[in-house]
Design a protein around this motif. Sequence first.
Motif, PDB file in Angstrom:
ATOM      1  N   VAL A  41       0.772  -1.188  -0.090  1.00 46.59           N
ATOM      2  CA  VAL A  41       0.073   0.002  -0.032  1.00 46.59           C
ATOM      3  C   VAL A  41       0.858   1.327   0.066  1.00 46.59           C
ATOM      4  CG1 VAL A  41      -1.888  -0.986   1.219  1.00 46.59           C
ATOM      5  CG2 VAL A  41      -0.196   0.019   2.593  1.00 46.59           C
ATOM      6  N   ALA A  42       2.058   1.291   0.324  1.00 48.41           N
ATOM      7  CA  ALA A  42       3.030   2.522   0.317  1.00 48.41           C
ATOM      8  C   ALA A  42       3.381   2.710  -1.061  1.00 48.41           C
ATOM      9  CB  ALA A  42       4.091   2.275   1.214  1.00 48.41           C
ATOM     10  N   PRO A  43       3.616   4.040  -1.240  1.00 44.93           N
ATOM     11  CA  PRO A  43       4.384   4.382  -2.584  1.00 44.93           C
ATOM     12  C   PRO A  43       5.672   3.921  -2.442  1.00 44.93           C
ATOM     13  CG  PRO A  43       4.030   6.444  -1.079  1.00 44.93           C
ATOM     14  CD  PRO A  43       3.594   5.435  -0.226  1.00 44.93           C
ATOM     15  N   ASP A  44       6.259   3.772  -3.883  1.00 43.76           N
ATOM     16  CA  ASP A  44       7.697   3.111  -4.132  1.00 43.76           C
ATOM     17  C   ASP A  44       8.546   3.887  -3.395  1.00 43.76           C
ATOM     18  OD1 ASP A  44       9.188   1.220  -6.031  1.00 43.76           O
ATOM     19  OD2 ASP A  44      10.045   3.455  -6.234  1.00 43.76           O
ATOM     20  N   GLU A  45       9.329   2.991  -2.580  1.00 46.89           N
ATOM     21  CA  GLU A  45      10.334   3.560  -1.807  1.00 46.89           C
ATOM     22  C   GLU A  45      11.690   4.527  -2.597  1.00 46.89           C
ATOM     23  OE1 GLU A  45      12.365   0.773   0.889  1.00 46.89           O
ATOM     24  OE2 GLU A  45      13.293   2.223   1.991  1.00 46.89           O
ATOM     25  N   GLU A  46      12.093   3.938  -3.558  1.00 39.83           N
ATOM     26  CA  GLU A  46      12.957   4.760  -4.355  1.00 39.83           C
ATOM     27  C   GLU A  46      12.370   5.831  -5.206  1.00 39.83           C
ATOM     28  OE1 GLU A  46      15.520   3.277  -7.027  1.00 39.83           O
ATOM     29  OE2 GLU A  46      16.483   1.876  -5.539  1.00 39.83           O
ATOM     30  N   ALA A  47      11.113   5.947  -5.526  1.00 39.19           N
ATOM     31  CA  ALA A  47      10.595   7.154  -6.177  1.00 39.19           C
ATOM     32  C   ALA A  47      10.074   8.144  -5.221  1.00 39.19           C
ATOM     33  CB  ALA A  47       9.319   6.559  -7.183  1.00 39.19           C
ATOM     34  N   ASP A  48       9.548   7.865  -3.812  1.00 36.33           N
ATOM     35  CA  ASP A  48       9.041   8.554  -3.028  1.00 36.33           C
ATOM     36  C   ASP A  48       9.320   8.100  -1.554  1.00 36.33           C
ATOM     37  OD1 ASP A  48       7.385  10.284  -1.355  1.00 36.33           O
ATOM     38  OD2 ASP A  48       5.475   9.460  -2.220  1.00 36.33           O
ATOM     39  N   PRO A  49      10.790   8.290  -1.321  1.00 41.74           N
ATOM     40  CA  PRO A  49      11.072   8.016   0.055  1.00 41.74           C
ATOM     41  C   PRO A  49      10.405   8.303   1.200  1.00 41.74           C
ATOM     42  CG  PRO A  49      12.695   9.220  -0.983  1.00 41.74           C
ATOM     43  CD  PRO A  49      11.673   9.031  -1.827  1.00 41.74           C
ATOM     44  N   ILE A  50      10.060   9.588   1.096  1.00 42.51           N
ATOM     45  CA  ILE A  50       9.252  10.327   2.267  1.00 42.51           C
ATOM     46  C   ILE A  50       7.960   9.443   2.268  1.00 42.51           C
ATOM     47  CG2 ILE A  50       8.292  12.399   3.103  1.00 42.51           C
ATOM     48  CD1 ILE A  50      10.808  14.008   1.942  1.00 42.51           C
ATOM     49  N   GLY A  51       7.187   9.620   1.299  1.00 43.87           N
ATOM     50  CA  GLY A  51       5.848   8.922   1.216  1.00 43.87           C
ATOM     51  C   GLY A  51       6.051   7.441   1.853  1.00 43.87           C
ATOM     52  N   TYR A  52       6.970   6.832   1.484  1.00 36.67           N
ATOM     53  CA  TYR A  52       7.265   5.491   1.756  1.00 36.67           C
ATOM     54  C   TYR A  52       7.395   5.225   3.290  1.00 36.67           C
ATOM     55  CZ  TYR A  52       8.954   0.774   2.672  1.00 36.67           C
ATOM     56  OH  TYR A  52       9.390  -0.632   3.395  1.00 36.67           O
ATOM     57  N   LEU A  53       8.212   6.000   3.768  1.00 36.56           N
ATOM     58  CA  LEU A  53       8.391   6.080   5.212  1.00 36.56           C
ATOM     59  C   LEU A  53       7.205   6.605   6.079  1.00 36.56           C
ATOM     60  CD1 LEU A  53      12.259   7.330   5.498  1.00 36.56           C
ATOM     61  CD2 LEU A  53      11.454   5.103   5.727  1.00 36.56           C
ATOM     62  N   ALA A  54       6.588   7.507   5.532  1.00 33.89           N
ATOM     63  CA  ALA A  54       5.559   7.964   6.228  1.00 33.89           C
ATOM     64  C   ALA A  54       4.180   6.827   6.359  1.00 33.89           C
ATOM     65  CB  ALA A  54       4.797   9.093   5.282  1.00 33.89           C
ATOM     66  N   MET A  55       4.385   6.189   5.461  1.00 39.13           N
ATOM     67  CA  MET A  55       3.137   4.941   5.414  1.00 39.13           C
ATOM     68  C   MET A  55       3.940   3.801   6.336  1.00 39.13           C
ATOM     69  SD  MET A  55       0.323   3.812   4.476  1.00 39.13           S
ATOM     70  CE  MET A  55      -0.356   4.617   2.990  1.00 39.13           C
ATOM     71  N   ALA A  56       5.288   3.681   6.004  1.00 40.62           N
ATOM     72  CA  ALA A  56       5.518   2.465   6.923  1.00 40.62           C
ATOM     73  C   ALA A  56       5.547   2.700   8.432  1.00 40.62           C
ATOM     74  CB  ALA A  56       7.310   2.235   6.442  1.00 40.62           C
ATOM     75  N   HIS A  57       5.889   3.958   9.028  1.00 42.61           N
ATOM     76  CA  HIS A  57       5.785   4.232  10.280  1.00 42.61           C
ATOM     77  C   HIS A  57       4.580   5.048  10.684  1.00 42.61           C
ATOM     78  CE1 HIS A  57       9.748   2.695  10.530  1.00 42.61           C
ATOM     79  NE2 HIS A  57       9.823   3.365   9.468  1.00 42.61           N
ATOM     80  N   ALA A  58       3.374   4.815   9.917  1.00 42.73           N
ATOM     81  CA  ALA A  58       2.105   5.517  10.268  1.00 42.73           C
ATOM     82  C   ALA A  58       2.132   6.840  10.680  1.00 42.73           C
ATOM     83  CB  ALA A  58       1.448   4.521  11.436  1.00 42.73           C
ATOM     84  N   HIS A  59       2.754   7.599   9.774  1.00 35.79           N
ATOM     85  CA  HIS A  59       2.582   9.067   9.569  1.00 35.79           C
ATOM     86  C   HIS A  59       1.872   9.789   8.586  1.00 35.79           C
ATOM     87  CE1 HIS A  59       5.547   8.595  13.021  1.00 35.79           C
ATOM     88  NE2 HIS A  59       5.335  10.076  13.449  1.00 35.79           N
ATOM     89  N   PRO A  60       1.239  10.596   8.742  1.00 37.48           N
ATOM     90  CA  PRO A  60       0.555  11.556   7.437  1.00 37.48           C
ATOM     91  C   PRO A  60       2.040  11.947   6.754  1.00 37.48           C
ATOM     92  CG  PRO A  60      -0.195  12.398   9.383  1.00 37.48           C
ATOM     93  CD  PRO A  60       0.668  11.527   9.910  1.00 37.48           C
ATOM     94  N   ARG A  61       1.666  12.220   5.694  1.00 37.12           N
ATOM     95  CA  ARG A  61       2.927  12.425   4.588  1.00 37.12           C
ATOM     96  C   ARG A  61       3.325  13.876   4.892  1.00 37.12           C
ATOM     97  NH1 ARG A  61       5.744  14.221   0.498  1.00 37.12           N
ATOM     98  NH2 ARG A  61       6.718  12.671  -0.697  1.00 37.12           N
ATOM     99  N   TRP A  62       2.481  14.684   5.206  1.00 34.86           N
ATOM    100  CA  TRP A  62       3.077  16.210   5.428  1.00 34.86           C
ATOM    101  C   TRP A  62       3.889  16.152   6.592  1.00 34.86           C
ATOM    102  CZ3 TRP A  62       1.663  19.833   9.289  1.00 34.86           C
ATOM    103  CH2 TRP A  62       0.851  19.518  10.349  1.00 34.86           C
ATOM    104  N   VAL A  63       3.492  15.378   7.743  1.00 37.01           N
ATOM    105  CA  VAL A  63       4.431  15.368   8.819  1.00 37.01           C
ATOM    106  C   VAL A  63       5.723  14.762   8.861  1.00 37.01           C
ATOM    107  CG1 VAL A  63       4.625  14.574  11.313  1.00 37.01           C
ATOM    108  CG2 VAL A  63       2.227  15.285  10.465  1.00 37.01           C
TER     109      VAL A  63
END
Length: 475
Positions: free
Chosen positions: A164-186
């Motif tokens: 369900v997370a964005p691709d880690e290479e293309a969007d590392p922040i989006g991936y880490l946000a999802m992996a650690h349950a944070h909204p992307r903007w945070v």
Amino acid sequence: MTQRSSRPSRPRGPHPPRRRTGPARPPVEDPARLAALDALRAVRQRDAYANLVLPGLLRERRITGRDAALATELTYGTSRAQGLLDAILAACSDRPLSEVDGSVLDALRLGAYQLLRTRIPSHAAVASTVDLVRAELGSGAAGFANAVLRRVTAQDEAGWVDEVAPDEEADPIGYLAMAHAHPRWVAQAFAEALGSRGEPLREALAADDARPAVHLAARPGECSADELAAMTGGDVAPYSPYGVRLEAGAGDPGDLDPVREKLAVVQDEGSQLCALALTRVPLAGADERWLDLCAGPGGKAVMLGALASLSGAGLDAVEKAPHRAELVRKAVVDLPVTVHVADGRDAGLPSGGFDRVLVDAPCTGLGALRRRPEARWRRKPSDVAPLARLQRELLTSALDLVRPGGVVAYVVCSPHLSETVGVVADVARRTGAERLDARAFFPDVPALGDGPHVQLWPHLHGTDAMFCALLRRPA
Ligand SMILES: C[S@@+](CC[C@H](N)C(=O)[O-])C[C@H]1O[C@@H](n2cnc3c(N)ncnc32)[C@H](O)[C@@H]1O
């Protein structure tokens, strides 16, 4: 990436599940999960705070011991992980979550949390959740919940994150946000403050997603950290001379004897360090009038009031909200503190009348998300600009209230650059205030970066992500 075809097909439950209308069913004998579910519902429906509503429910229902610990873990854990759980539940449901009955969604989140983030066996997590749904909403909704949760059991959290997370290479922040349950903007705000989209960001988000230790501050002059640790079974904290850390989930710290007897307060060690930093800056001349410009509910006012009392100084405490000013009054009742209900931007206090001023400004609280389980999903990017405006105004006011040569500590519980360096740079430029190297007043605290301001982090210091700048009014 896991093949979807290996999992049961998407459930096609009733649209939407209807509340039961038949004769009442016997109550579910599961006080912990029922309390967690009711707390989640209060958070969703009434904008309640999980860490206020749950202790009330536990008290009211006389839930103690292991049941209380389970209810707490489930409520706070489910609230913290909500965005990740929703992404997974959406992948397991045949219709958008916005069309799922709110009470069913609460139960699905509770079930998914147990499946993905606890050691509760899958069959128990699913069956207990389905029982709760059946008792409240009937067998149609229960069938839907059962089907969705069975689909969640098809893989573990890591597998779902990959899906369900964005691709880690293309969007590392989006991936880490999802992996650690944070909204992307945070996650984006953390990345900007850390100057990293890699390992430091991963560590910061992971630490922010874990259950925090409870921190206590011994009241200066009343009790030492060693004595407090002995009384509570905690450990002396690494950096604050007054700090004690208790194991995560050690029960309600407000019930501890030293807290009830006012020998200690519940206070993050980072907050203690920021209040102490203000008192550590050397001053030429008088040092007897201190001011806390945003004092409610009074944690730092207790620390400053006790230290002021020991050094022969006095403290004025300003708080805009009357009910919070009342909390300050109760907290400092036996200290040399005068409480004012006033707006810190126009407090009616004498210009240049104070030697030291603390501005512990209202902020987004992005630095204390681990202590406020649902806050990360409630806060919005649009909250930042109005708060930053208020912060600039309060800091400007503080630099007027402090005497020439006096010192101001600007503190926020947020690492967001618009609330931290952005505010300080702007106000220092307009007022001519000197920015001190705050690191010198956080002795023995490692990893403080290039300065001059201090940004603490959960992953580096085990504290909330507190920010502290120290400014001196030109003589
Ligand atoms: C971050 S909290 C302070 C925490 C407090 N220093 C402590 O350690 O317990 C910010 C406080 O500022 C208060 N506040 C908000 N706007 C204010 C204003 N214009 N003037 C004074 N206080 C204000 C809020 O009601 C809140 O109690």
